[in-house]
Design a protein around this motif. Structure first.
Motif, PDB file in Angstrom:
ATOM      1  N   ALA A  88       0.790  -1.192   0.035  1.00  0.00           N
ATOM      2  CA  ALA A  88       0.089   0.004   0.043  1.00  0.00           C
ATOM      3  C   ALA A  88       0.826   1.189  -0.039  1.00  0.00           C
ATOM      4  CB  ALA A  88      -1.024   0.099   1.166  1.00  0.00           C
ATOM      5  N   ALA A  89       1.708   1.116   0.794  1.00  0.00           N
ATOM      6  CA  ALA A  89       2.770   2.463   0.978  1.00  0.00           C
ATOM      7  C   ALA A  89       3.549   2.578  -0.460  1.00  0.00           C
ATOM      8  CB  ALA A  89       3.768   2.291   2.009  1.00  0.00           C
ATOM      9  N   MET A  90       3.845   1.548  -1.038  1.00  0.00           N
ATOM     10  CA  MET A  90       4.853   1.541  -2.373  1.00  0.00           C
ATOM     11  C   MET A  90       3.663   2.096  -3.487  1.00  0.00           C
ATOM     12  SD  MET A  90       6.457  -1.923  -4.496  1.00  0.00           S
ATOM     13  CE  MET A  90       5.020  -2.534  -4.936  1.00  0.00           C
ATOM     14  N   GLU A  91       2.425   1.578  -3.500  1.00  0.00           N
ATOM     15  CA  GLU A  91       1.425   2.167  -4.530  1.00  0.00           C
ATOM     16  C   GLU A  91       1.264   3.726  -4.286  1.00  0.00           C
ATOM     17  OE1 GLU A  91      -1.955  -0.471  -4.137  1.00  0.00           O
ATOM     18  OE2 GLU A  91      -1.179  -1.581  -6.233  1.00  0.00           O
ATOM     19  N   ALA A  92       1.209   4.103  -2.769  1.00  0.00           N
ATOM     20  CA  ALA A  92       0.852   5.507  -2.677  1.00  0.00           C
ATOM     21  C   ALA A  92       2.155   6.396  -2.975  1.00  0.00           C
ATOM     22  CB  ALA A  92       0.697   5.612  -1.345  1.00  0.00           C
ATOM     23  N   ALA A  93       3.322   5.807  -2.950  1.00  0.00           N
ATOM     24  CA  ALA A  93       4.591   6.573  -3.297  1.00  0.00           C
ATOM     25  C   ALA A  93       4.557   6.643  -4.679  1.00  0.00           C
ATOM     26  CB  ALA A  93       5.856   5.921  -2.769  1.00  0.00           C
ATOM     27  N   GLN A  94       3.920   5.691  -5.312  1.00  0.00           N
ATOM     28  CA  GLN A  94       4.218   5.686  -6.865  1.00  0.00           C
ATOM     29  C   GLN A  94       3.085   6.571  -7.287  1.00  0.00           C
ATOM     30  OE1 GLN A  94       6.263   3.810  -9.297  1.00  0.00           O
ATOM     31  NE2 GLN A  94       5.552   5.727 -10.302  1.00  0.00           N
ATOM     32  N   GLU A  95       1.844   6.597  -6.909  1.00  0.00           N
ATOM     33  CA  GLU A  95       0.942   7.592  -7.269  1.00  0.00           C
ATOM     34  C   GLU A  95       1.514   8.963  -6.957  1.00  0.00           C
ATOM     35  OE1 GLU A  95      -3.638   8.312  -5.667  1.00  0.00           O
ATOM     36  OE2 GLU A  95      -3.073   6.220  -6.157  1.00  0.00           O
ATOM     37  N   SER A  96       1.882   9.118  -5.948  1.00  0.00           N
ATOM     38  CA  SER A  96       2.413  10.650  -5.426  1.00  0.00           C
ATOM     39  C   SER A  96       3.308  11.100  -6.291  1.00  0.00           C
ATOM     40  CB  SER A  96       3.045  10.831  -4.199  1.00  0.00           C
ATOM     41  OG  SER A  96       3.702  11.733  -3.633  1.00  0.00           O
ATOM     42  N   ALA A  97       4.248  10.312  -6.927  1.00  0.00           N
ATOM     43  CA  ALA A  97       5.153  10.469  -7.880  1.00  0.00           C
ATOM     44  C   ALA A  97       4.769  10.744  -9.174  1.00  0.00           C
ATOM     45  CB  ALA A  97       6.271   9.611  -7.984  1.00  0.00           C
ATOM     46  N   ASN A  98       3.599  10.322  -9.555  1.00  0.00           N
ATOM     47  CA  ASN A  98       3.010  10.329 -10.744  1.00  0.00           C
ATOM     48  C   ASN A  98       2.059  11.689 -10.961  1.00  0.00           C
ATOM     49  OD1 ASN A  98       4.143   8.042 -11.679  1.00  0.00           O
ATOM     50  ND2 ASN A  98       2.495   6.820 -11.388  1.00  0.00           N
ATOM     51  N   ASP A  99       1.728  11.896  -9.707  1.00  0.00           N
ATOM     52  CA  ASP A  99       0.636  13.140  -9.731  1.00  0.00           C
ATOM     53  C   ASP A  99       1.544  14.380  -9.549  1.00  0.00           C
ATOM     54  OD1 ASP A  99      -1.488  11.526  -9.744  1.00  0.00           O
ATOM     55  OD2 ASP A  99      -1.955  11.732  -7.634  1.00  0.00           O
TER      56      ASP A  99
ATOM     57  N   GLU B 242      11.026  17.832 -10.773  1.00  0.00           N
ATOM     58  CA  GLU B 242      12.161  16.742 -10.942  1.00  0.00           C
ATOM     59  C   GLU B 242      12.525  16.193  -9.390  1.00  0.00           C
ATOM     60  OE1 GLU B 242      12.715  14.676 -13.413  1.00  0.00           O
ATOM     61  OE2 GLU B 242      11.748  16.184 -14.561  1.00  0.00           O
ATOM     62  N   THR B 243      12.735  17.011  -8.705  1.00  0.00           N
ATOM     63  CA  THR B 243      12.962  16.790  -7.206  1.00  0.00           C
ATOM     64  C   THR B 243      11.992  15.892  -6.652  1.00  0.00           C
ATOM     65  OG1 THR B 243      14.517  18.552  -7.115  1.00  0.00           O
ATOM     66  CG2 THR B 243      13.759  17.406  -4.940  1.00  0.00           C
ATOM     67  N   SER B 244      10.774  16.172  -6.735  1.00  0.00           N
ATOM     68  CA  SER B 244       9.486  15.768  -5.779  1.00  0.00           C
ATOM     69  C   SER B 244       9.365  14.259  -6.531  1.00  0.00           C
ATOM     70  CB  SER B 244       8.350  16.450  -6.165  1.00  0.00           C
ATOM     71  OG  SER B 244       8.411  17.703  -5.615  1.00  0.00           O
ATOM     72  N   ARG B 245       9.641  14.303  -7.869  1.00  0.00           N
ATOM     73  CA  ARG B 245       9.345  12.880  -8.553  1.00  0.00           C
ATOM     74  C   ARG B 245      10.423  12.232  -8.245  1.00  0.00           C
ATOM     75  NH1 ARG B 245       6.163  10.674 -12.206  1.00  0.00           N
ATOM     76  NH2 ARG B 245       7.071   9.642 -13.791  1.00  0.00           N
ATOM     77  N   SER B 246      11.629  12.407  -8.082  1.00  0.00           N
ATOM     78  CA  SER B 246      12.730  11.623  -7.574  1.00  0.00           C
ATOM     79  C   SER B 246      12.458  11.022  -6.465  1.00  0.00           C
ATOM     80  CB  SER B 246      14.050  12.644  -7.834  1.00  0.00           C
ATOM     81  OG  SER B 246      14.811  12.191  -8.521  1.00  0.00           O
ATOM     82  N   MET B 247      12.032  12.012  -5.429  1.00  0.00           N
ATOM     83  CA  MET B 247      11.841  11.657  -4.080  1.00  0.00           C
ATOM     84  C   MET B 247      11.084  10.578  -3.920  1.00  0.00           C
ATOM     85  SD  MET B 247      12.549  15.183  -1.859  1.00  0.00           S
ATOM     86  CE  MET B 247      12.098  14.528  -0.375  1.00  0.00           C
ATOM     87  N   GLY B 248       9.555  10.653  -4.760  1.00  0.00           N
ATOM     88  CA  GLY B 248       8.706   9.805  -4.619  1.00  0.00           C
ATOM     89  C   GLY B 248       9.089   8.323  -5.020  1.00  0.00           C
ATOM     90  N   GLN B 249      10.030   8.538  -6.187  1.00  0.00           N
ATOM     91  CA  GLN B 249      10.502   7.193  -6.845  1.00  0.00           C
ATOM     92  C   GLN B 249      11.410   6.414  -5.712  1.00  0.00           C
ATOM     93  OE1 GLN B 249       9.286   6.325  -9.607  1.00  0.00           O
ATOM     94  NE2 GLN B 249      10.478   4.232  -9.185  1.00  0.00           N
TER      95      GLN B 249
END
Length: 148
Positions: free
Chosen positions: A23-34, A45-52
């Motif tokens: 669930a945490a992995m999916e939430a982090a991926q969704e956050s990075a995608n959003d 780019e920084t936010s996306r990188s941190m989400g990944q």
């Protein structure tokens, strides 16, 4: 203490860990995608990188729990062995030990069972032992009372 009960309880704990990590992995991926493009440039780019990075950390936790769950699947609940091995439940003067996966102290039916990996120092010191033999735990000598 029953070995089947210990195995079932530890499996349930690992299943819960896997669900939380997934669930945490999916939430982090969704956050990075959003993360939308920002006028700030590097902020996106920084936010996306941190989400990944967050997603990858949770993916590693999930995979570790999955691998530990596979170890439990291989453990038989049959007769008590004459020597301790992976899957052994040991009754000792220091308490109960379960050699399989490293979860630490687990409360089961008003008893505390210490779940240790065979590669941990205490797990390694317990491997291959017979009832009546001694091992060191927390800098003290303890005796193995029985194997289950």
């Amino acid at each position: 203490m029953d070995k089947a009960t210990v195995i079932a309880h530890v499996k349930a704990l690992l299943d819960e860990r896997m669900q939380v990590a997934w669930a945490a992995m999916e939430a982090a991926q969704e956050s990075a995608n959003d993360q939308g493009k920002s006028s700030m440039g590097d902020k996106y780019e920084t936010s996306r990188s941190m989400g990944q990075l967050d997603r990858n950390m949770h993916a590693r936790q999930y995979e570790q729990a999955r691998q530990e769950r596979l170890i439990l699947e291989k453990i038989g609940e049959g007769d008590a062995p004459t020597r301790s091995a992976v899957g052994s439940l040991l009754e000792t003067t220091a308490g109960w030990f379960f050699i399989a996966v490293s979860l630490g102290a687990v409360k089961i039916e008003n008893e505390t069972v210490i779940a240790v990996s065979s590669s941990s120092p205490v797990g390694a010191s317990l491997l291959g032992k017979e009832p009546g033999t001694f091992f060191e735990f927390m800098k003290k000598q303890h005796r193995i009372v029985a194997l289950h």
